[in-house]
Write a protein that holds these residues in place. Structure first.
Motif, PDB file in Angstrom:
ATOM      1  N   CYS A  65       8.315  -0.843 -16.815  1.00 29.66           N
ATOM      2  CA  CYS A  65       7.381  -1.834 -16.373  1.00 29.66           C
ATOM      3  C   CYS A  65       5.940  -1.828 -17.495  1.00 29.66           C
ATOM      4  O   CYS A  65       6.171  -2.491 -18.555  1.00 29.66           O
ATOM      5  CB  CYS A  65       7.044  -1.847 -14.943  1.00 29.66           C
ATOM      6  SG  CYS A  65       6.387  -0.150 -14.324  1.00 29.66           S
ATOM      7  N   THR A  66       5.013  -1.080 -17.056  1.00 28.95           N
ATOM      8  CA  THR A  66       3.591  -1.330 -17.878  1.00 28.95           C
ATOM      9  C   THR A  66       3.825  -0.820 -19.251  1.00 28.95           C
ATOM     10  O   THR A  66       3.004  -1.472 -19.961  1.00 28.95           O
ATOM     11  CB  THR A  66       2.536  -0.407 -16.918  1.00 28.95           C
ATOM     12  OG1 THR A  66       3.113   0.884 -16.891  1.00 28.95           O
ATOM     13  CG2 THR A  66       2.449  -1.092 -15.643  1.00 28.95           C
ATOM     14  N   GLU A 215       8.378  -3.618  -9.847  1.00 27.82           N
ATOM     15  CA  GLU A 215       7.141  -3.293  -9.158  1.00 27.82           C
ATOM     16  C   GLU A 215       7.274  -1.855  -8.390  1.00 27.82           C
ATOM     17  O   GLU A 215       8.502  -1.871  -7.715  1.00 27.82           O
ATOM     18  CB  GLU A 215       6.585  -4.084  -7.910  1.00 27.82           C
ATOM     19  CG  GLU A 215       6.198  -5.686  -8.808  1.00 27.82           C
ATOM     20  CD  GLU A 215       5.709  -6.536  -7.741  1.00 27.82           C
ATOM     21  OE1 GLU A 215       5.675  -6.150  -6.453  1.00 27.82           O
ATOM     22  OE2 GLU A 215       5.130  -7.613  -8.041  1.00 27.82           O
ATOM     23  N   HIS A 216       6.412  -0.944  -8.585  1.00 25.54           N
ATOM     24  CA  HIS A 216       6.637   0.380  -7.802  1.00 25.54           C
ATOM     25  C   HIS A 216       6.040   0.268  -6.399  1.00 25.54           C
ATOM     26  O   HIS A 216       5.064  -0.663  -6.113  1.00 25.54           O
ATOM     27  CB  HIS A 216       5.936   1.353  -8.379  1.00 25.54           C
ATOM     28  CG  HIS A 216       6.605   1.796  -9.842  1.00 25.54           C
ATOM     29  ND1 HIS A 216       7.727   2.431 -10.102  1.00 25.54           N
ATOM     30  CD2 HIS A 216       6.087   1.380 -11.123  1.00 25.54           C
ATOM     31  CE1 HIS A 216       8.158   2.662 -11.192  1.00 25.54           C
ATOM     32  NE2 HIS A 216       7.045   2.173 -12.272  1.00 25.54           N
ATOM     33  N   ASP A 217       6.403   1.054  -5.478  1.00 27.20           N
ATOM     34  CA  ASP A 217       6.092   1.222  -4.116  1.00 27.20           C
ATOM     35  C   ASP A 217       4.469   1.560  -4.617  1.00 27.20           C
ATOM     36  O   ASP A 217       3.853   2.317  -4.927  1.00 27.20           O
ATOM     37  CB  ASP A 217       6.558   2.333  -3.360  1.00 27.20           C
ATOM     38  CG  ASP A 217       5.946   2.757  -2.011  1.00 27.20           C
ATOM     39  OD1 ASP A 217       4.818   2.100  -1.697  1.00 27.20           O
ATOM     40  OD2 ASP A 217       6.645   3.470  -1.244  1.00 27.20           O
ATOM     41  N   GLN A 218       3.560   0.583  -3.685  1.00 26.06           N
ATOM     42  CA  GLN A 218       2.041   0.562  -4.152  1.00 26.06           C
ATOM     43  C   GLN A 218       1.285   1.693  -3.416  1.00 26.06           C
ATOM     44  O   GLN A 218       0.148   2.155  -3.636  1.00 26.06           O
ATOM     45  CB  GLN A 218       1.326  -0.747  -3.725  1.00 26.06           C
ATOM     46  CG  GLN A 218       1.807  -1.914  -4.467  1.00 26.06           C
ATOM     47  CD  GLN A 218       1.674  -1.666  -6.062  1.00 26.06           C
ATOM     48  OE1 GLN A 218       0.337  -1.488  -6.237  1.00 26.06           O
ATOM     49  NE2 GLN A 218       2.489  -1.679  -6.661  1.00 26.06           N
ATOM     50  N   THR A 219       2.058   2.438  -2.413  1.00 28.35           N
ATOM     51  CA  THR A 219       1.522   3.613  -1.762  1.00 28.35           C
ATOM     52  C   THR A 219       1.543   4.851  -2.769  1.00 28.35           C
ATOM     53  O   THR A 219       1.105   5.916  -2.411  1.00 28.35           O
ATOM     54  CB  THR A 219       2.112   3.864  -0.411  1.00 28.35           C
ATOM     55  OG1 THR A 219       3.485   4.276  -0.675  1.00 28.35           O
ATOM     56  CG2 THR A 219       2.062   2.636   0.471  1.00 28.35           C
ATOM     57  N   GLY A 221       1.128   7.027  -5.975  1.00 34.47           N
ATOM     58  CA  GLY A 221       0.136   6.909  -7.084  1.00 34.47           C
ATOM     59  C   GLY A 221       0.063   8.238  -7.727  1.00 34.47           C
ATOM     60  O   GLY A 221       0.796   9.086  -7.298  1.00 34.47           O
ATOM     61  N   ARG A 299       2.423  10.075  -2.278  1.00 35.24           N
ATOM     62  CA  ARG A 299       1.823   8.894  -1.517  1.00 35.24           C
ATOM     63  C   ARG A 299       0.625   9.022  -0.607  1.00 35.24           C
ATOM     64  O   ARG A 299       0.478   9.916  -0.361  1.00 35.24           O
ATOM     65  CB  ARG A 299       2.972   8.705  -0.376  1.00 35.24           C
ATOM     66  CG  ARG A 299       2.832   7.494   0.339  1.00 35.24           C
ATOM     67  CD  ARG A 299       4.034   7.358   1.540  1.00 35.24           C
ATOM     68  NE  ARG A 299       5.287   6.855   0.796  1.00 35.24           N
ATOM     69  CZ  ARG A 299       6.281   7.385   0.706  1.00 35.24           C
ATOM     70  NH1 ARG A 299       6.394   8.620   0.979  1.00 35.24           N
ATOM     71  NH2 ARG A 299       7.318   6.743   0.148  1.00 35.24           N
ATOM     72  N   ASN A 300      -0.227   7.891  -0.833  1.00 39.31           N
ATOM     73  CA  ASN A 300      -1.307   7.827  -0.215  1.00 39.31           C
ATOM     74  C   ASN A 300      -2.357   8.917  -0.750  1.00 39.31           C
ATOM     75  O   ASN A 300      -3.122   9.670   0.182  1.00 39.31           O
ATOM     76  CB  ASN A 300      -1.506   7.877   1.180  1.00 39.31           C
ATOM     77  CG  ASN A 300      -0.703   6.472   1.527  1.00 39.31           C
ATOM     78  OD1 ASN A 300      -0.895   5.527   1.027  1.00 39.31           O
ATOM     79  ND2 ASN A 300       0.122   6.666   2.553  1.00 39.31           N
TER      80      ASN A 300
END
Length: 322
Positions: A65-66, A215-219, A221, A299-300
């Protein structure tokens, strides 16, 4: 002009992709290697064995993606460099979806004319794969594989291993499954095998030739730190041990190349959920600037909490002076 064979190494976080890459590079050849990492601080490039092959690092995003355009630009630049190239080896980040990467080699005019996909080799962590399959990327990596390297078989019992093999076969009946310890596989089993078949890929994803956004899981990072001051090994060990006990379930990957006070060698740290592994690495050379790089993917993640814990492991300047 004959096309250059390209091998894509994929697999979820901590499966052993860099270990496999180092094994491949231990054989004489003229590879051009591209290493992609999810975070802005590159660790894997420091862990790749010293060879005459050119290593290109693409950091701070996935090549699905990016930094996908960066992948295409890097390959084009290498093709135009005039250097001898036998093949390309591309190690994706552990969160990369293989489909957009495959798409780049098919739809880009330069890549499709000069390169030929040889195989998608997916490294699978036999110990942790069951939990990782909750992530879409792990499922996709298995589904698109031509070879499934079932790694870390020494860390599970026979019943568990058979269960994992059955699940892999159910998800991908066409891939060859090779059980390994420390990615101990023959060069000819993963490179130059001519296993990639676009017809099989189209059966998995009929829309793969259409432009798509991943798109990756936004949780999920990434938190990364670079510290020029030396660390206290006792404090660091105590902190990461407590850390995996507290947040190990959500800590998909931890990796670091660390500079300890009074130590001539760097220290290499790996963590996957509740599992920690560390070992001395290469000696710091006089020409090198010593620093500690550490990356957390999960995650988070609480960046302030992680930063505070890491900073408590830094040796104060006055302690060094005394």
């Amino acid at each position: 002009m004959s096309k250059l064979k390209t091998t894509i190494l994929t697999g979820f976080l901590g499966a052993g992709k860099t270990t496999l890459l180092n094994r491949i590079l231990s054989f004489e050849s003229s590879e051009r290697v591209i290493v992609n990492e999810y975070g802005e601080v590159g660790i894997d490039g420091q862990l790749v064995v010293q060879t005459n092959d050119q290593i290109v690092e693409l950091n701070n995003g996935c090549i699905c993606c990016t930094v996908r355009d960066d992948l295409i630009a890097a390959i084009r630049a290498l093709l135009q460099s005039g250097r001898q190239i036998d093949r390309f080896i591309i190690e994706t980040s552990g969160l990369a979806d293989p489909a957009p990467v495959i798409q780049s080699f098919i739809l880009d005019d330069v890549l499709s004319a000069r390169l030929e996909l040889d195989a998608i080799v997916t490294v699978v962590d036999a110990r942790h794969i069951e939990g990782q399959l909750a992530q879409e990327e792990a499922v996709e990596q298995i589904s698109f594989a031509d070879v499934l390297l079932l790694n870390k078989v020494d860390l599970v019992d026979e019943d568990h291993l058979l269960q994992v093999e059955r699940d892999l076969r159910r998800r991908n009946p066409l891939a060859r499954i090779i059980p390994t310890k420390d990615c101990g596989v023959a060069f000819e089993d993963v490179v130059g095998i001519g296993a990639f078949d676009l017809k099989n890929v189209l059966e998995i994803d009929p829309q793969i030739l259409e432009e798509q956004e991943h798109e990756h899981d936004q949780t999920i990072g990434c938190v990364a730190f670079r510290e020029p001051e030396p660390l206290d090994p006792v404090a660091l060990n105590s902190w990461v041990t407590r850390l995996v006990q507290d947040i190990g379930a959500d800590l998909f990957r931890m990796k670091g190349v660390l500079s300890f006070a009074g130590e001539a060698r760097r220290y290499v740290l790996h963590g996957i959920h509740m599992t920690l592994e560390g070992r001395p690495g290469k000696v710091w050379q006089p020409s090198e600037i010593r620093s500690s790089d550490i990356v957390f993917i999960g995650r988070n993640l609480d960046e302030e909490m992680l930063r505070a814990g890491f900073e408590r492991c830094i040796v104060p300047r006055q302690a060094l002076a005394s």
